[in-house]
Motif scaffolding. Structure first.
Motif, short mmCIF file in Angstrom:
data_model
loop_
_atom_site.label_atom_id
_atom_site.label_comp_id
_atom_site.label_asym_id
_atom_site.label_seq_id
_atom_site.Cartn_x
_atom_site.Cartn_y
_atom_site.Cartn_z
N VAL A 124 6.43 -6.50 -32.54
CA VAL A 124 6.77 -7.27 -31.33
C VAL A 124 8.09 -8.00 -31.55
O VAL A 124 9.00 -7.92 -30.72
N GLY A 125 8.19 -8.69 -32.66
CA GLY A 125 9.38 -9.50 -32.89
C GLY A 125 10.63 -8.67 -33.07
O GLY A 125 11.66 -8.94 -32.47
N PHE A 126 10.52 -7.63 -33.89
CA PHE A 126 11.73 -6.86 -34.21
C PHE A 126 12.01 -5.78 -33.18
O PHE A 126 13.05 -5.78 -32.53
N PHE A 127 11.06 -4.85 -33.01
CA PHE A 127 11.33 -3.72 -32.14
C PHE A 127 11.45 -4.16 -30.68
O PHE A 127 12.42 -3.84 -30.00
N ILE A 128 10.43 -4.89 -30.22
CA ILE A 128 10.39 -5.16 -28.78
C ILE A 128 11.44 -6.19 -28.39
O ILE A 128 12.30 -5.93 -27.54
N TYR A 129 11.38 -7.37 -29.02
CA TYR A 129 12.30 -8.42 -28.56
C TYR A 129 13.73 -8.15 -28.99
O TYR A 129 14.65 -8.23 -28.18
N LEU A 130 13.91 -7.80 -30.25
CA LEU A 130 15.29 -7.68 -30.74
C LEU A 130 15.91 -6.36 -30.31
O LEU A 130 16.89 -6.33 -29.55
N VAL A 131 15.32 -5.26 -30.74
CA VAL A 131 15.92 -3.95 -30.45
C VAL A 131 15.79 -3.64 -28.96
O VAL A 131 16.77 -3.32 -28.28
#
Ligand SMILES: Nc1ncnc2c1ncn2[C@@H]1O[C@H](COP(=O)(O)OP(=O)(O)OP(=O)(O)O)[C@@H](O)[C@H]1O
Ligand SMILES: [Mg+2]
Lengths: 539, 299
Positions: A349-356
């Motif tokens: 959630v933090g890396f793929f969804i929000y950031l990327v």
């Protein structure tokens, strides 16, 4: 005693016992799932119960259990109660009732009792009163009514199928195209090109689509007009229900059916389950979208995890200078396999969804914002999260395979004038392929059964459309999807109608087992093919 | 061991008395390096017997451990040279220096020079793959690739650029014939190489090595895992191959060294003790250690 211990027999018994114990546990689980899952499609008879107070009930017996009598003196006769699925939720409010057996005065199995599976409100149990076409009565009474229903139902069902097709496919396509054009106009507007000829052209297209839409809508209205047939059913408890034939999924008289008819019905229900769409908040209908979502997610995950894991393992084993640092990395990778899956989900959630995903949205889909496109859970992010979760498995398996390749093989290739890369590519990679596939098999099995990280990275209870469809670009990786594992959780624990959903839990679990089995068998066959090609003990 | 080595020597004595003298007249003996090298050799011998490989003052360390110590020797073209010596004396290490396979081992340091056909092989500008194409190797343990027989032989030529299919068929056939394996595998070229017997696998490895047409063939105990018949076949093969290739062979079998080699080098504890015509070494070794080893008194 010492002799006995030395003879090795106790060890054989012990190891054999451990194996047998594991097998029994697993077999028990599988049998439980099989019996409960496959049994639920069998059309059990409709029973009519007359209770002591003169009240009548009609439905199918779901289960029977002993009533606990705490503190009763020994010798008290045991009492039982049965759970009856009476259906008719719109009439009674609840699908199931418990009846104490002692209260039952009479049980019979009327042959004319019909069971009607509906698009909404679940099963309807009762006797046919009338079949109508608009205001005209076509047939009357349970016997004639059944015949009349048989005659009109196929037509009505094909009409309702046609209606659904128009709604979903034709109108859906127009809506989709309209949405795309609106987005393009918005994009042009954001670039300050509102007056340009492009916009005028898009406007033009939009109007053509609107015209098409009106045509389809007229067709829909016509179809709806033609499906005015309805059925009047009298249900136990002096209730009467009129329902449109378009509402009917299936109607049958289980008490009048022979074994063959029942088997046919069983197969058709099984097929509906595997190939159909869910109904009634997933408690009825099929699980096709969930099967599709599961398989597709595992495939995407494999596509990502195989190269990633294999390359990482090659670097670790073939190129990195072996030492304390590489050992530390290796230990870290192995331990990664033990991190709880929900932690990976949070990372996803933090890396793929929000950031990327968020960055992709800002860069490529600014016209849709604030509605996220990639900045929300989707099948791509869920697959990537699972790829991360399973990459240690592939790395470890590949590394072990690499370590098992005799060093002489590499030297032989180098001595022939091959570079290190050529050696790796042409000799080491083919030789390690079976190990890679073993890793992939384990990774797929783990990924297919994982639910927790998916719940926060893109799985939904009911996805409006599959991640693959007929609209450009055909593969919609940003879409949310359904998953068998989550389906089990959702149907079993989140459903408003737990009793009705219970069989679904078992059948879905069975299906998940089957999907994992099929995926694994494919990989195992592939591996065995590779092994047979170089039949030898070297691998 | 002792009896076998002695038998080999006996066998040779009779033969040498006839032939060694004749060769000696033609100056072969002088062309052959003595036990320390070729310094100060007659120019005549140099032209007749051009050295294919010149090793000068070679030292090799595995980490801190000295494995080869000050080795200097010349290996002559189109001859079979055998390395003998007790286990662990550095025969394989020396052999692997010739195609720089020791580069793969962590922590080796090599000093001294090795020239093959006049070029320094430790020159950093030298393409190591080019060197290895010129110097083929057959290993102690047969190590065919887990591919088909055909693909095993075709591997080297493919690496060097794919010739057209027909030419490749020809190369495969020629190499397999060269390794005396063609008759046994002609009908099963597409089967896995690992389905061959140990001796066949070893000959396949030879075919694979000669498919790239090297100038030098290094063989590290090629017969150690083979039965006498397969061994005989491979020895016969070497006699054939030396017409085209320069062969260096490591062996523990004294009779084999005596049978197949023209020159023999005896190594002991990383040092070159004696290097001479095989006949000379077996009939009349100049060093006590050599004599002790070949007569089986130690080793
Ligand atoms: N990779 C290596 N790392 C460290 N030491 C090595 C390595 N390879 C060989 N050695 C050492 O170098 C010495 C020579 O080894 P080598 O393999 O050349 O012996 P050899 O004469 O071929 O013996 P054998 O007849 O048993 O094959 C031995 O003492 C061995 O322990
Ligand atoms: Mg050796």
């Amino acid at each position: 005693m010492r002799r006995f211990w030395k003879s090795g027999d106790p060890f054989i018994w012990l190891s054999g016992g451990a194996l047998a114990f594991s097998l029994v546990m697993v077999a028990g689980l599988v049998i439980l799932v099989l019996v409960n899952g496959l049994g639920s499609f069998w059309p059990s008879p409709i029973v009519r119960l007359t209770l002591a107070g003169g009240k009548e009930l009609m439905g199918q017996v779901a289960q029977r259990e002993k009533i606990p009598q705490p503190g009763a003196p020994p010798g008290t006769p045991e009492r039982y109660r049965i759970q009856v699925r009476v259906g008719n939720r719109d009439l009674y409010g609840a699908d199931f009732v418990w009846v104490e057996e002692a209260n039952i005065v009479r049980r019979d199995f009327p042959a004319e009792a019909v069971l009607i599976e509906r698009q909404e409100w679940g099963n309807l149990y009762g006797f046919i009163k009338e079949v109508r076409d608009g205001d005209r009565v076509v047939a009357r009474g349970p016997v004639d009514g059944w015949k009349g229903l048989q005659a009109t139902l196929p037509g009505a069902m094909s009409t309702s199928r046609e209606i659904r097709r128009v709604e979903k496919k034709d109108i859906g396509a127009i809506n989709y195209a309209q949405e795309q054009i609106r987005l393009r106009m918005k994009k042009l507007g954001m670039r300050d090109r509102e007056g340009s000829p492009e916009v005028a052209q898009l406007q033009q297209e939009l109007e053509t689509l609107a015209a098409k839409y009106r045509v389809q809508e007229a067709r829909l209205a016509e179809l709806r007009q033609s499906s005015r047939q309805s059925l009047v059913v009298s249900a136990a408890g002096d209730k009467v229900k009129e329902l449109s034939l378009a509402q009917i999924v299936r109607a049958y008289q289980p008490n009048a059916m022979g074994l063959w008819a029942k088997s046919g019905l069983y197969l058709s229900k099984l097929w509906e389950f595997v190939a159909g769409e869910p109904r009634e908040s997933n408690t009825e209908g099929g699980v096709f979208p969930a099967i599709f979502g599961t398989v597709m997610m595992v495939m995407i995950m494999s596509l990502v995890v195989a190269p990633l894991g294999v390359l990482a393992a090659f670097y670790l084993r073939e190129y990195a200078k072996q030492g304390a640092f590489v050992s530390a990395v290796r230990i870290a990778v192995n331990n990664l396999a033990g991190v709880p899956s929900i932690v990976f989900g949070v990372f996803g959630v933090g890396f793929f969804i929000y950031l990327v995903g968020g960055s992709i949205d800002r860069l490529f889909y600014p016209e849709v914002l604030p509605t996220p496109t990639y900045g929300t859970g989707g099948i791509l992010w869920a697959s990537l999260t699972l790829a991360l979760l399973t990459v240690p498995v592939v790395i470890v398996a590949t590394e072990e395979g690499l370590a098992a390749i005799p060093g002489g093989m590499r030297e032989a290739s180098l001595a022939l004038g091959a570079t290190k890369f050529e050696t790796t590519w042409r000799v080491v990679l083919p030789a390690v392929m079976p190990s890679i596939l073993t890793g992939l098999i384990l990774a797929m099995a783990r990924a297919a059964g994982e639910v927790a990280p998916l719940m926060i990275t893109g799985v939904v209870k009911l996805a409006p459309s599959l991640p693959i469809d007929g609209f450009w670009p055909f593969l919609h990786l940003e879409r949310k999807f359904m998953h068998l594992g989550f389906h089990i959780y959702d149907v079993g624990f989140q459903s408003p109608n737990v009793d009705a959903a219970r069989p679904m839990v078992y059948t879905t679990a069975l299906l998940l087992l089957l999907v994992v089995l099929v995926l694994n068998l494919t990989a195992i066959l592939l591996r065995n093919m590779l092994r047979r090609k170089y039949a030898s003990s070297t691998f | 061991m002792a009896t076998r080595a002695e038998m080999a020597v006996e066998e040779l004595r009779g033969e040498v008395s006839v032939r060694a003298s004749g060769e000696g007249q033609r100056g072969y003996n002088r062309g052959v390096p003595g036990d320390t090298g070729v310094q100060g050799q007659a120019g005549e011998a140099r032209t007749r017997m051009e050295p294919m490989i010149e090793i000068r003052k070679l030292n090799l360390k595995y980490g801190e451990k000295l494995a080869l110590e000050d080795i200097s020797l010349d290996i002559l073209k189109h001859k079979v040279t055998a390395f003998i010596g007790p286990s662990g004396c550095g025969k394989s290490t020396l052999l692997r220096c010739l195609n720089r396979l020791n580069d793969l081992v962590d922590g080796v340091t090599i000093t001294g020079t090795i020239r093959i056909g006049g070029t320094d092989i430790n020159d950093p500008n030298l393409e190591i793959t080019e060197l290895r194409k010129r110097v083929g190797m057959v290993f102690q343990k047969s190590n065919p690739f887990p591919k088909t027989i055909y693909d095993n032989v075709a591997y080297g030529p493919r690496i060097q650029g794919l010739p057209p299919r027909l030419a490749m068929d020809e190369i495969v056939e020629r190499s397999l014939k060269g390794a005396a394996l063609w008759g046994e595998v002609r009908d099963r070229l597409q089967e896995s190489a690992l389905s061959l017997s140990g001796g066949q696998q070893q000959r396949l490895c030879i075919a694979r090595a000669i498919a790239v047409e090297p100038e030098i063939l290094l063989m590290d105990e090629p017969c150690s895992a083979l039965d006498p018949i397969a061994t005989a076949k491979i020895e016969e093969l070497m006699a054939q191959l030396k017409k085209q290739y320069t062969i260096v062979i490591v062996t523990h079998n004294m009779q084999q060294a005596a049978r197949v080699s023209d020159y023999t080098a005896f190594l002991y504890l990383g040092a070159l003790i004696e290097y001479n015509l095989t006949k000379q070494i077996f009939v009349n070794p100049s060093k006590k250690q050599t004599e002790d080893y070949i007569t089986g008194r130690f080793g």
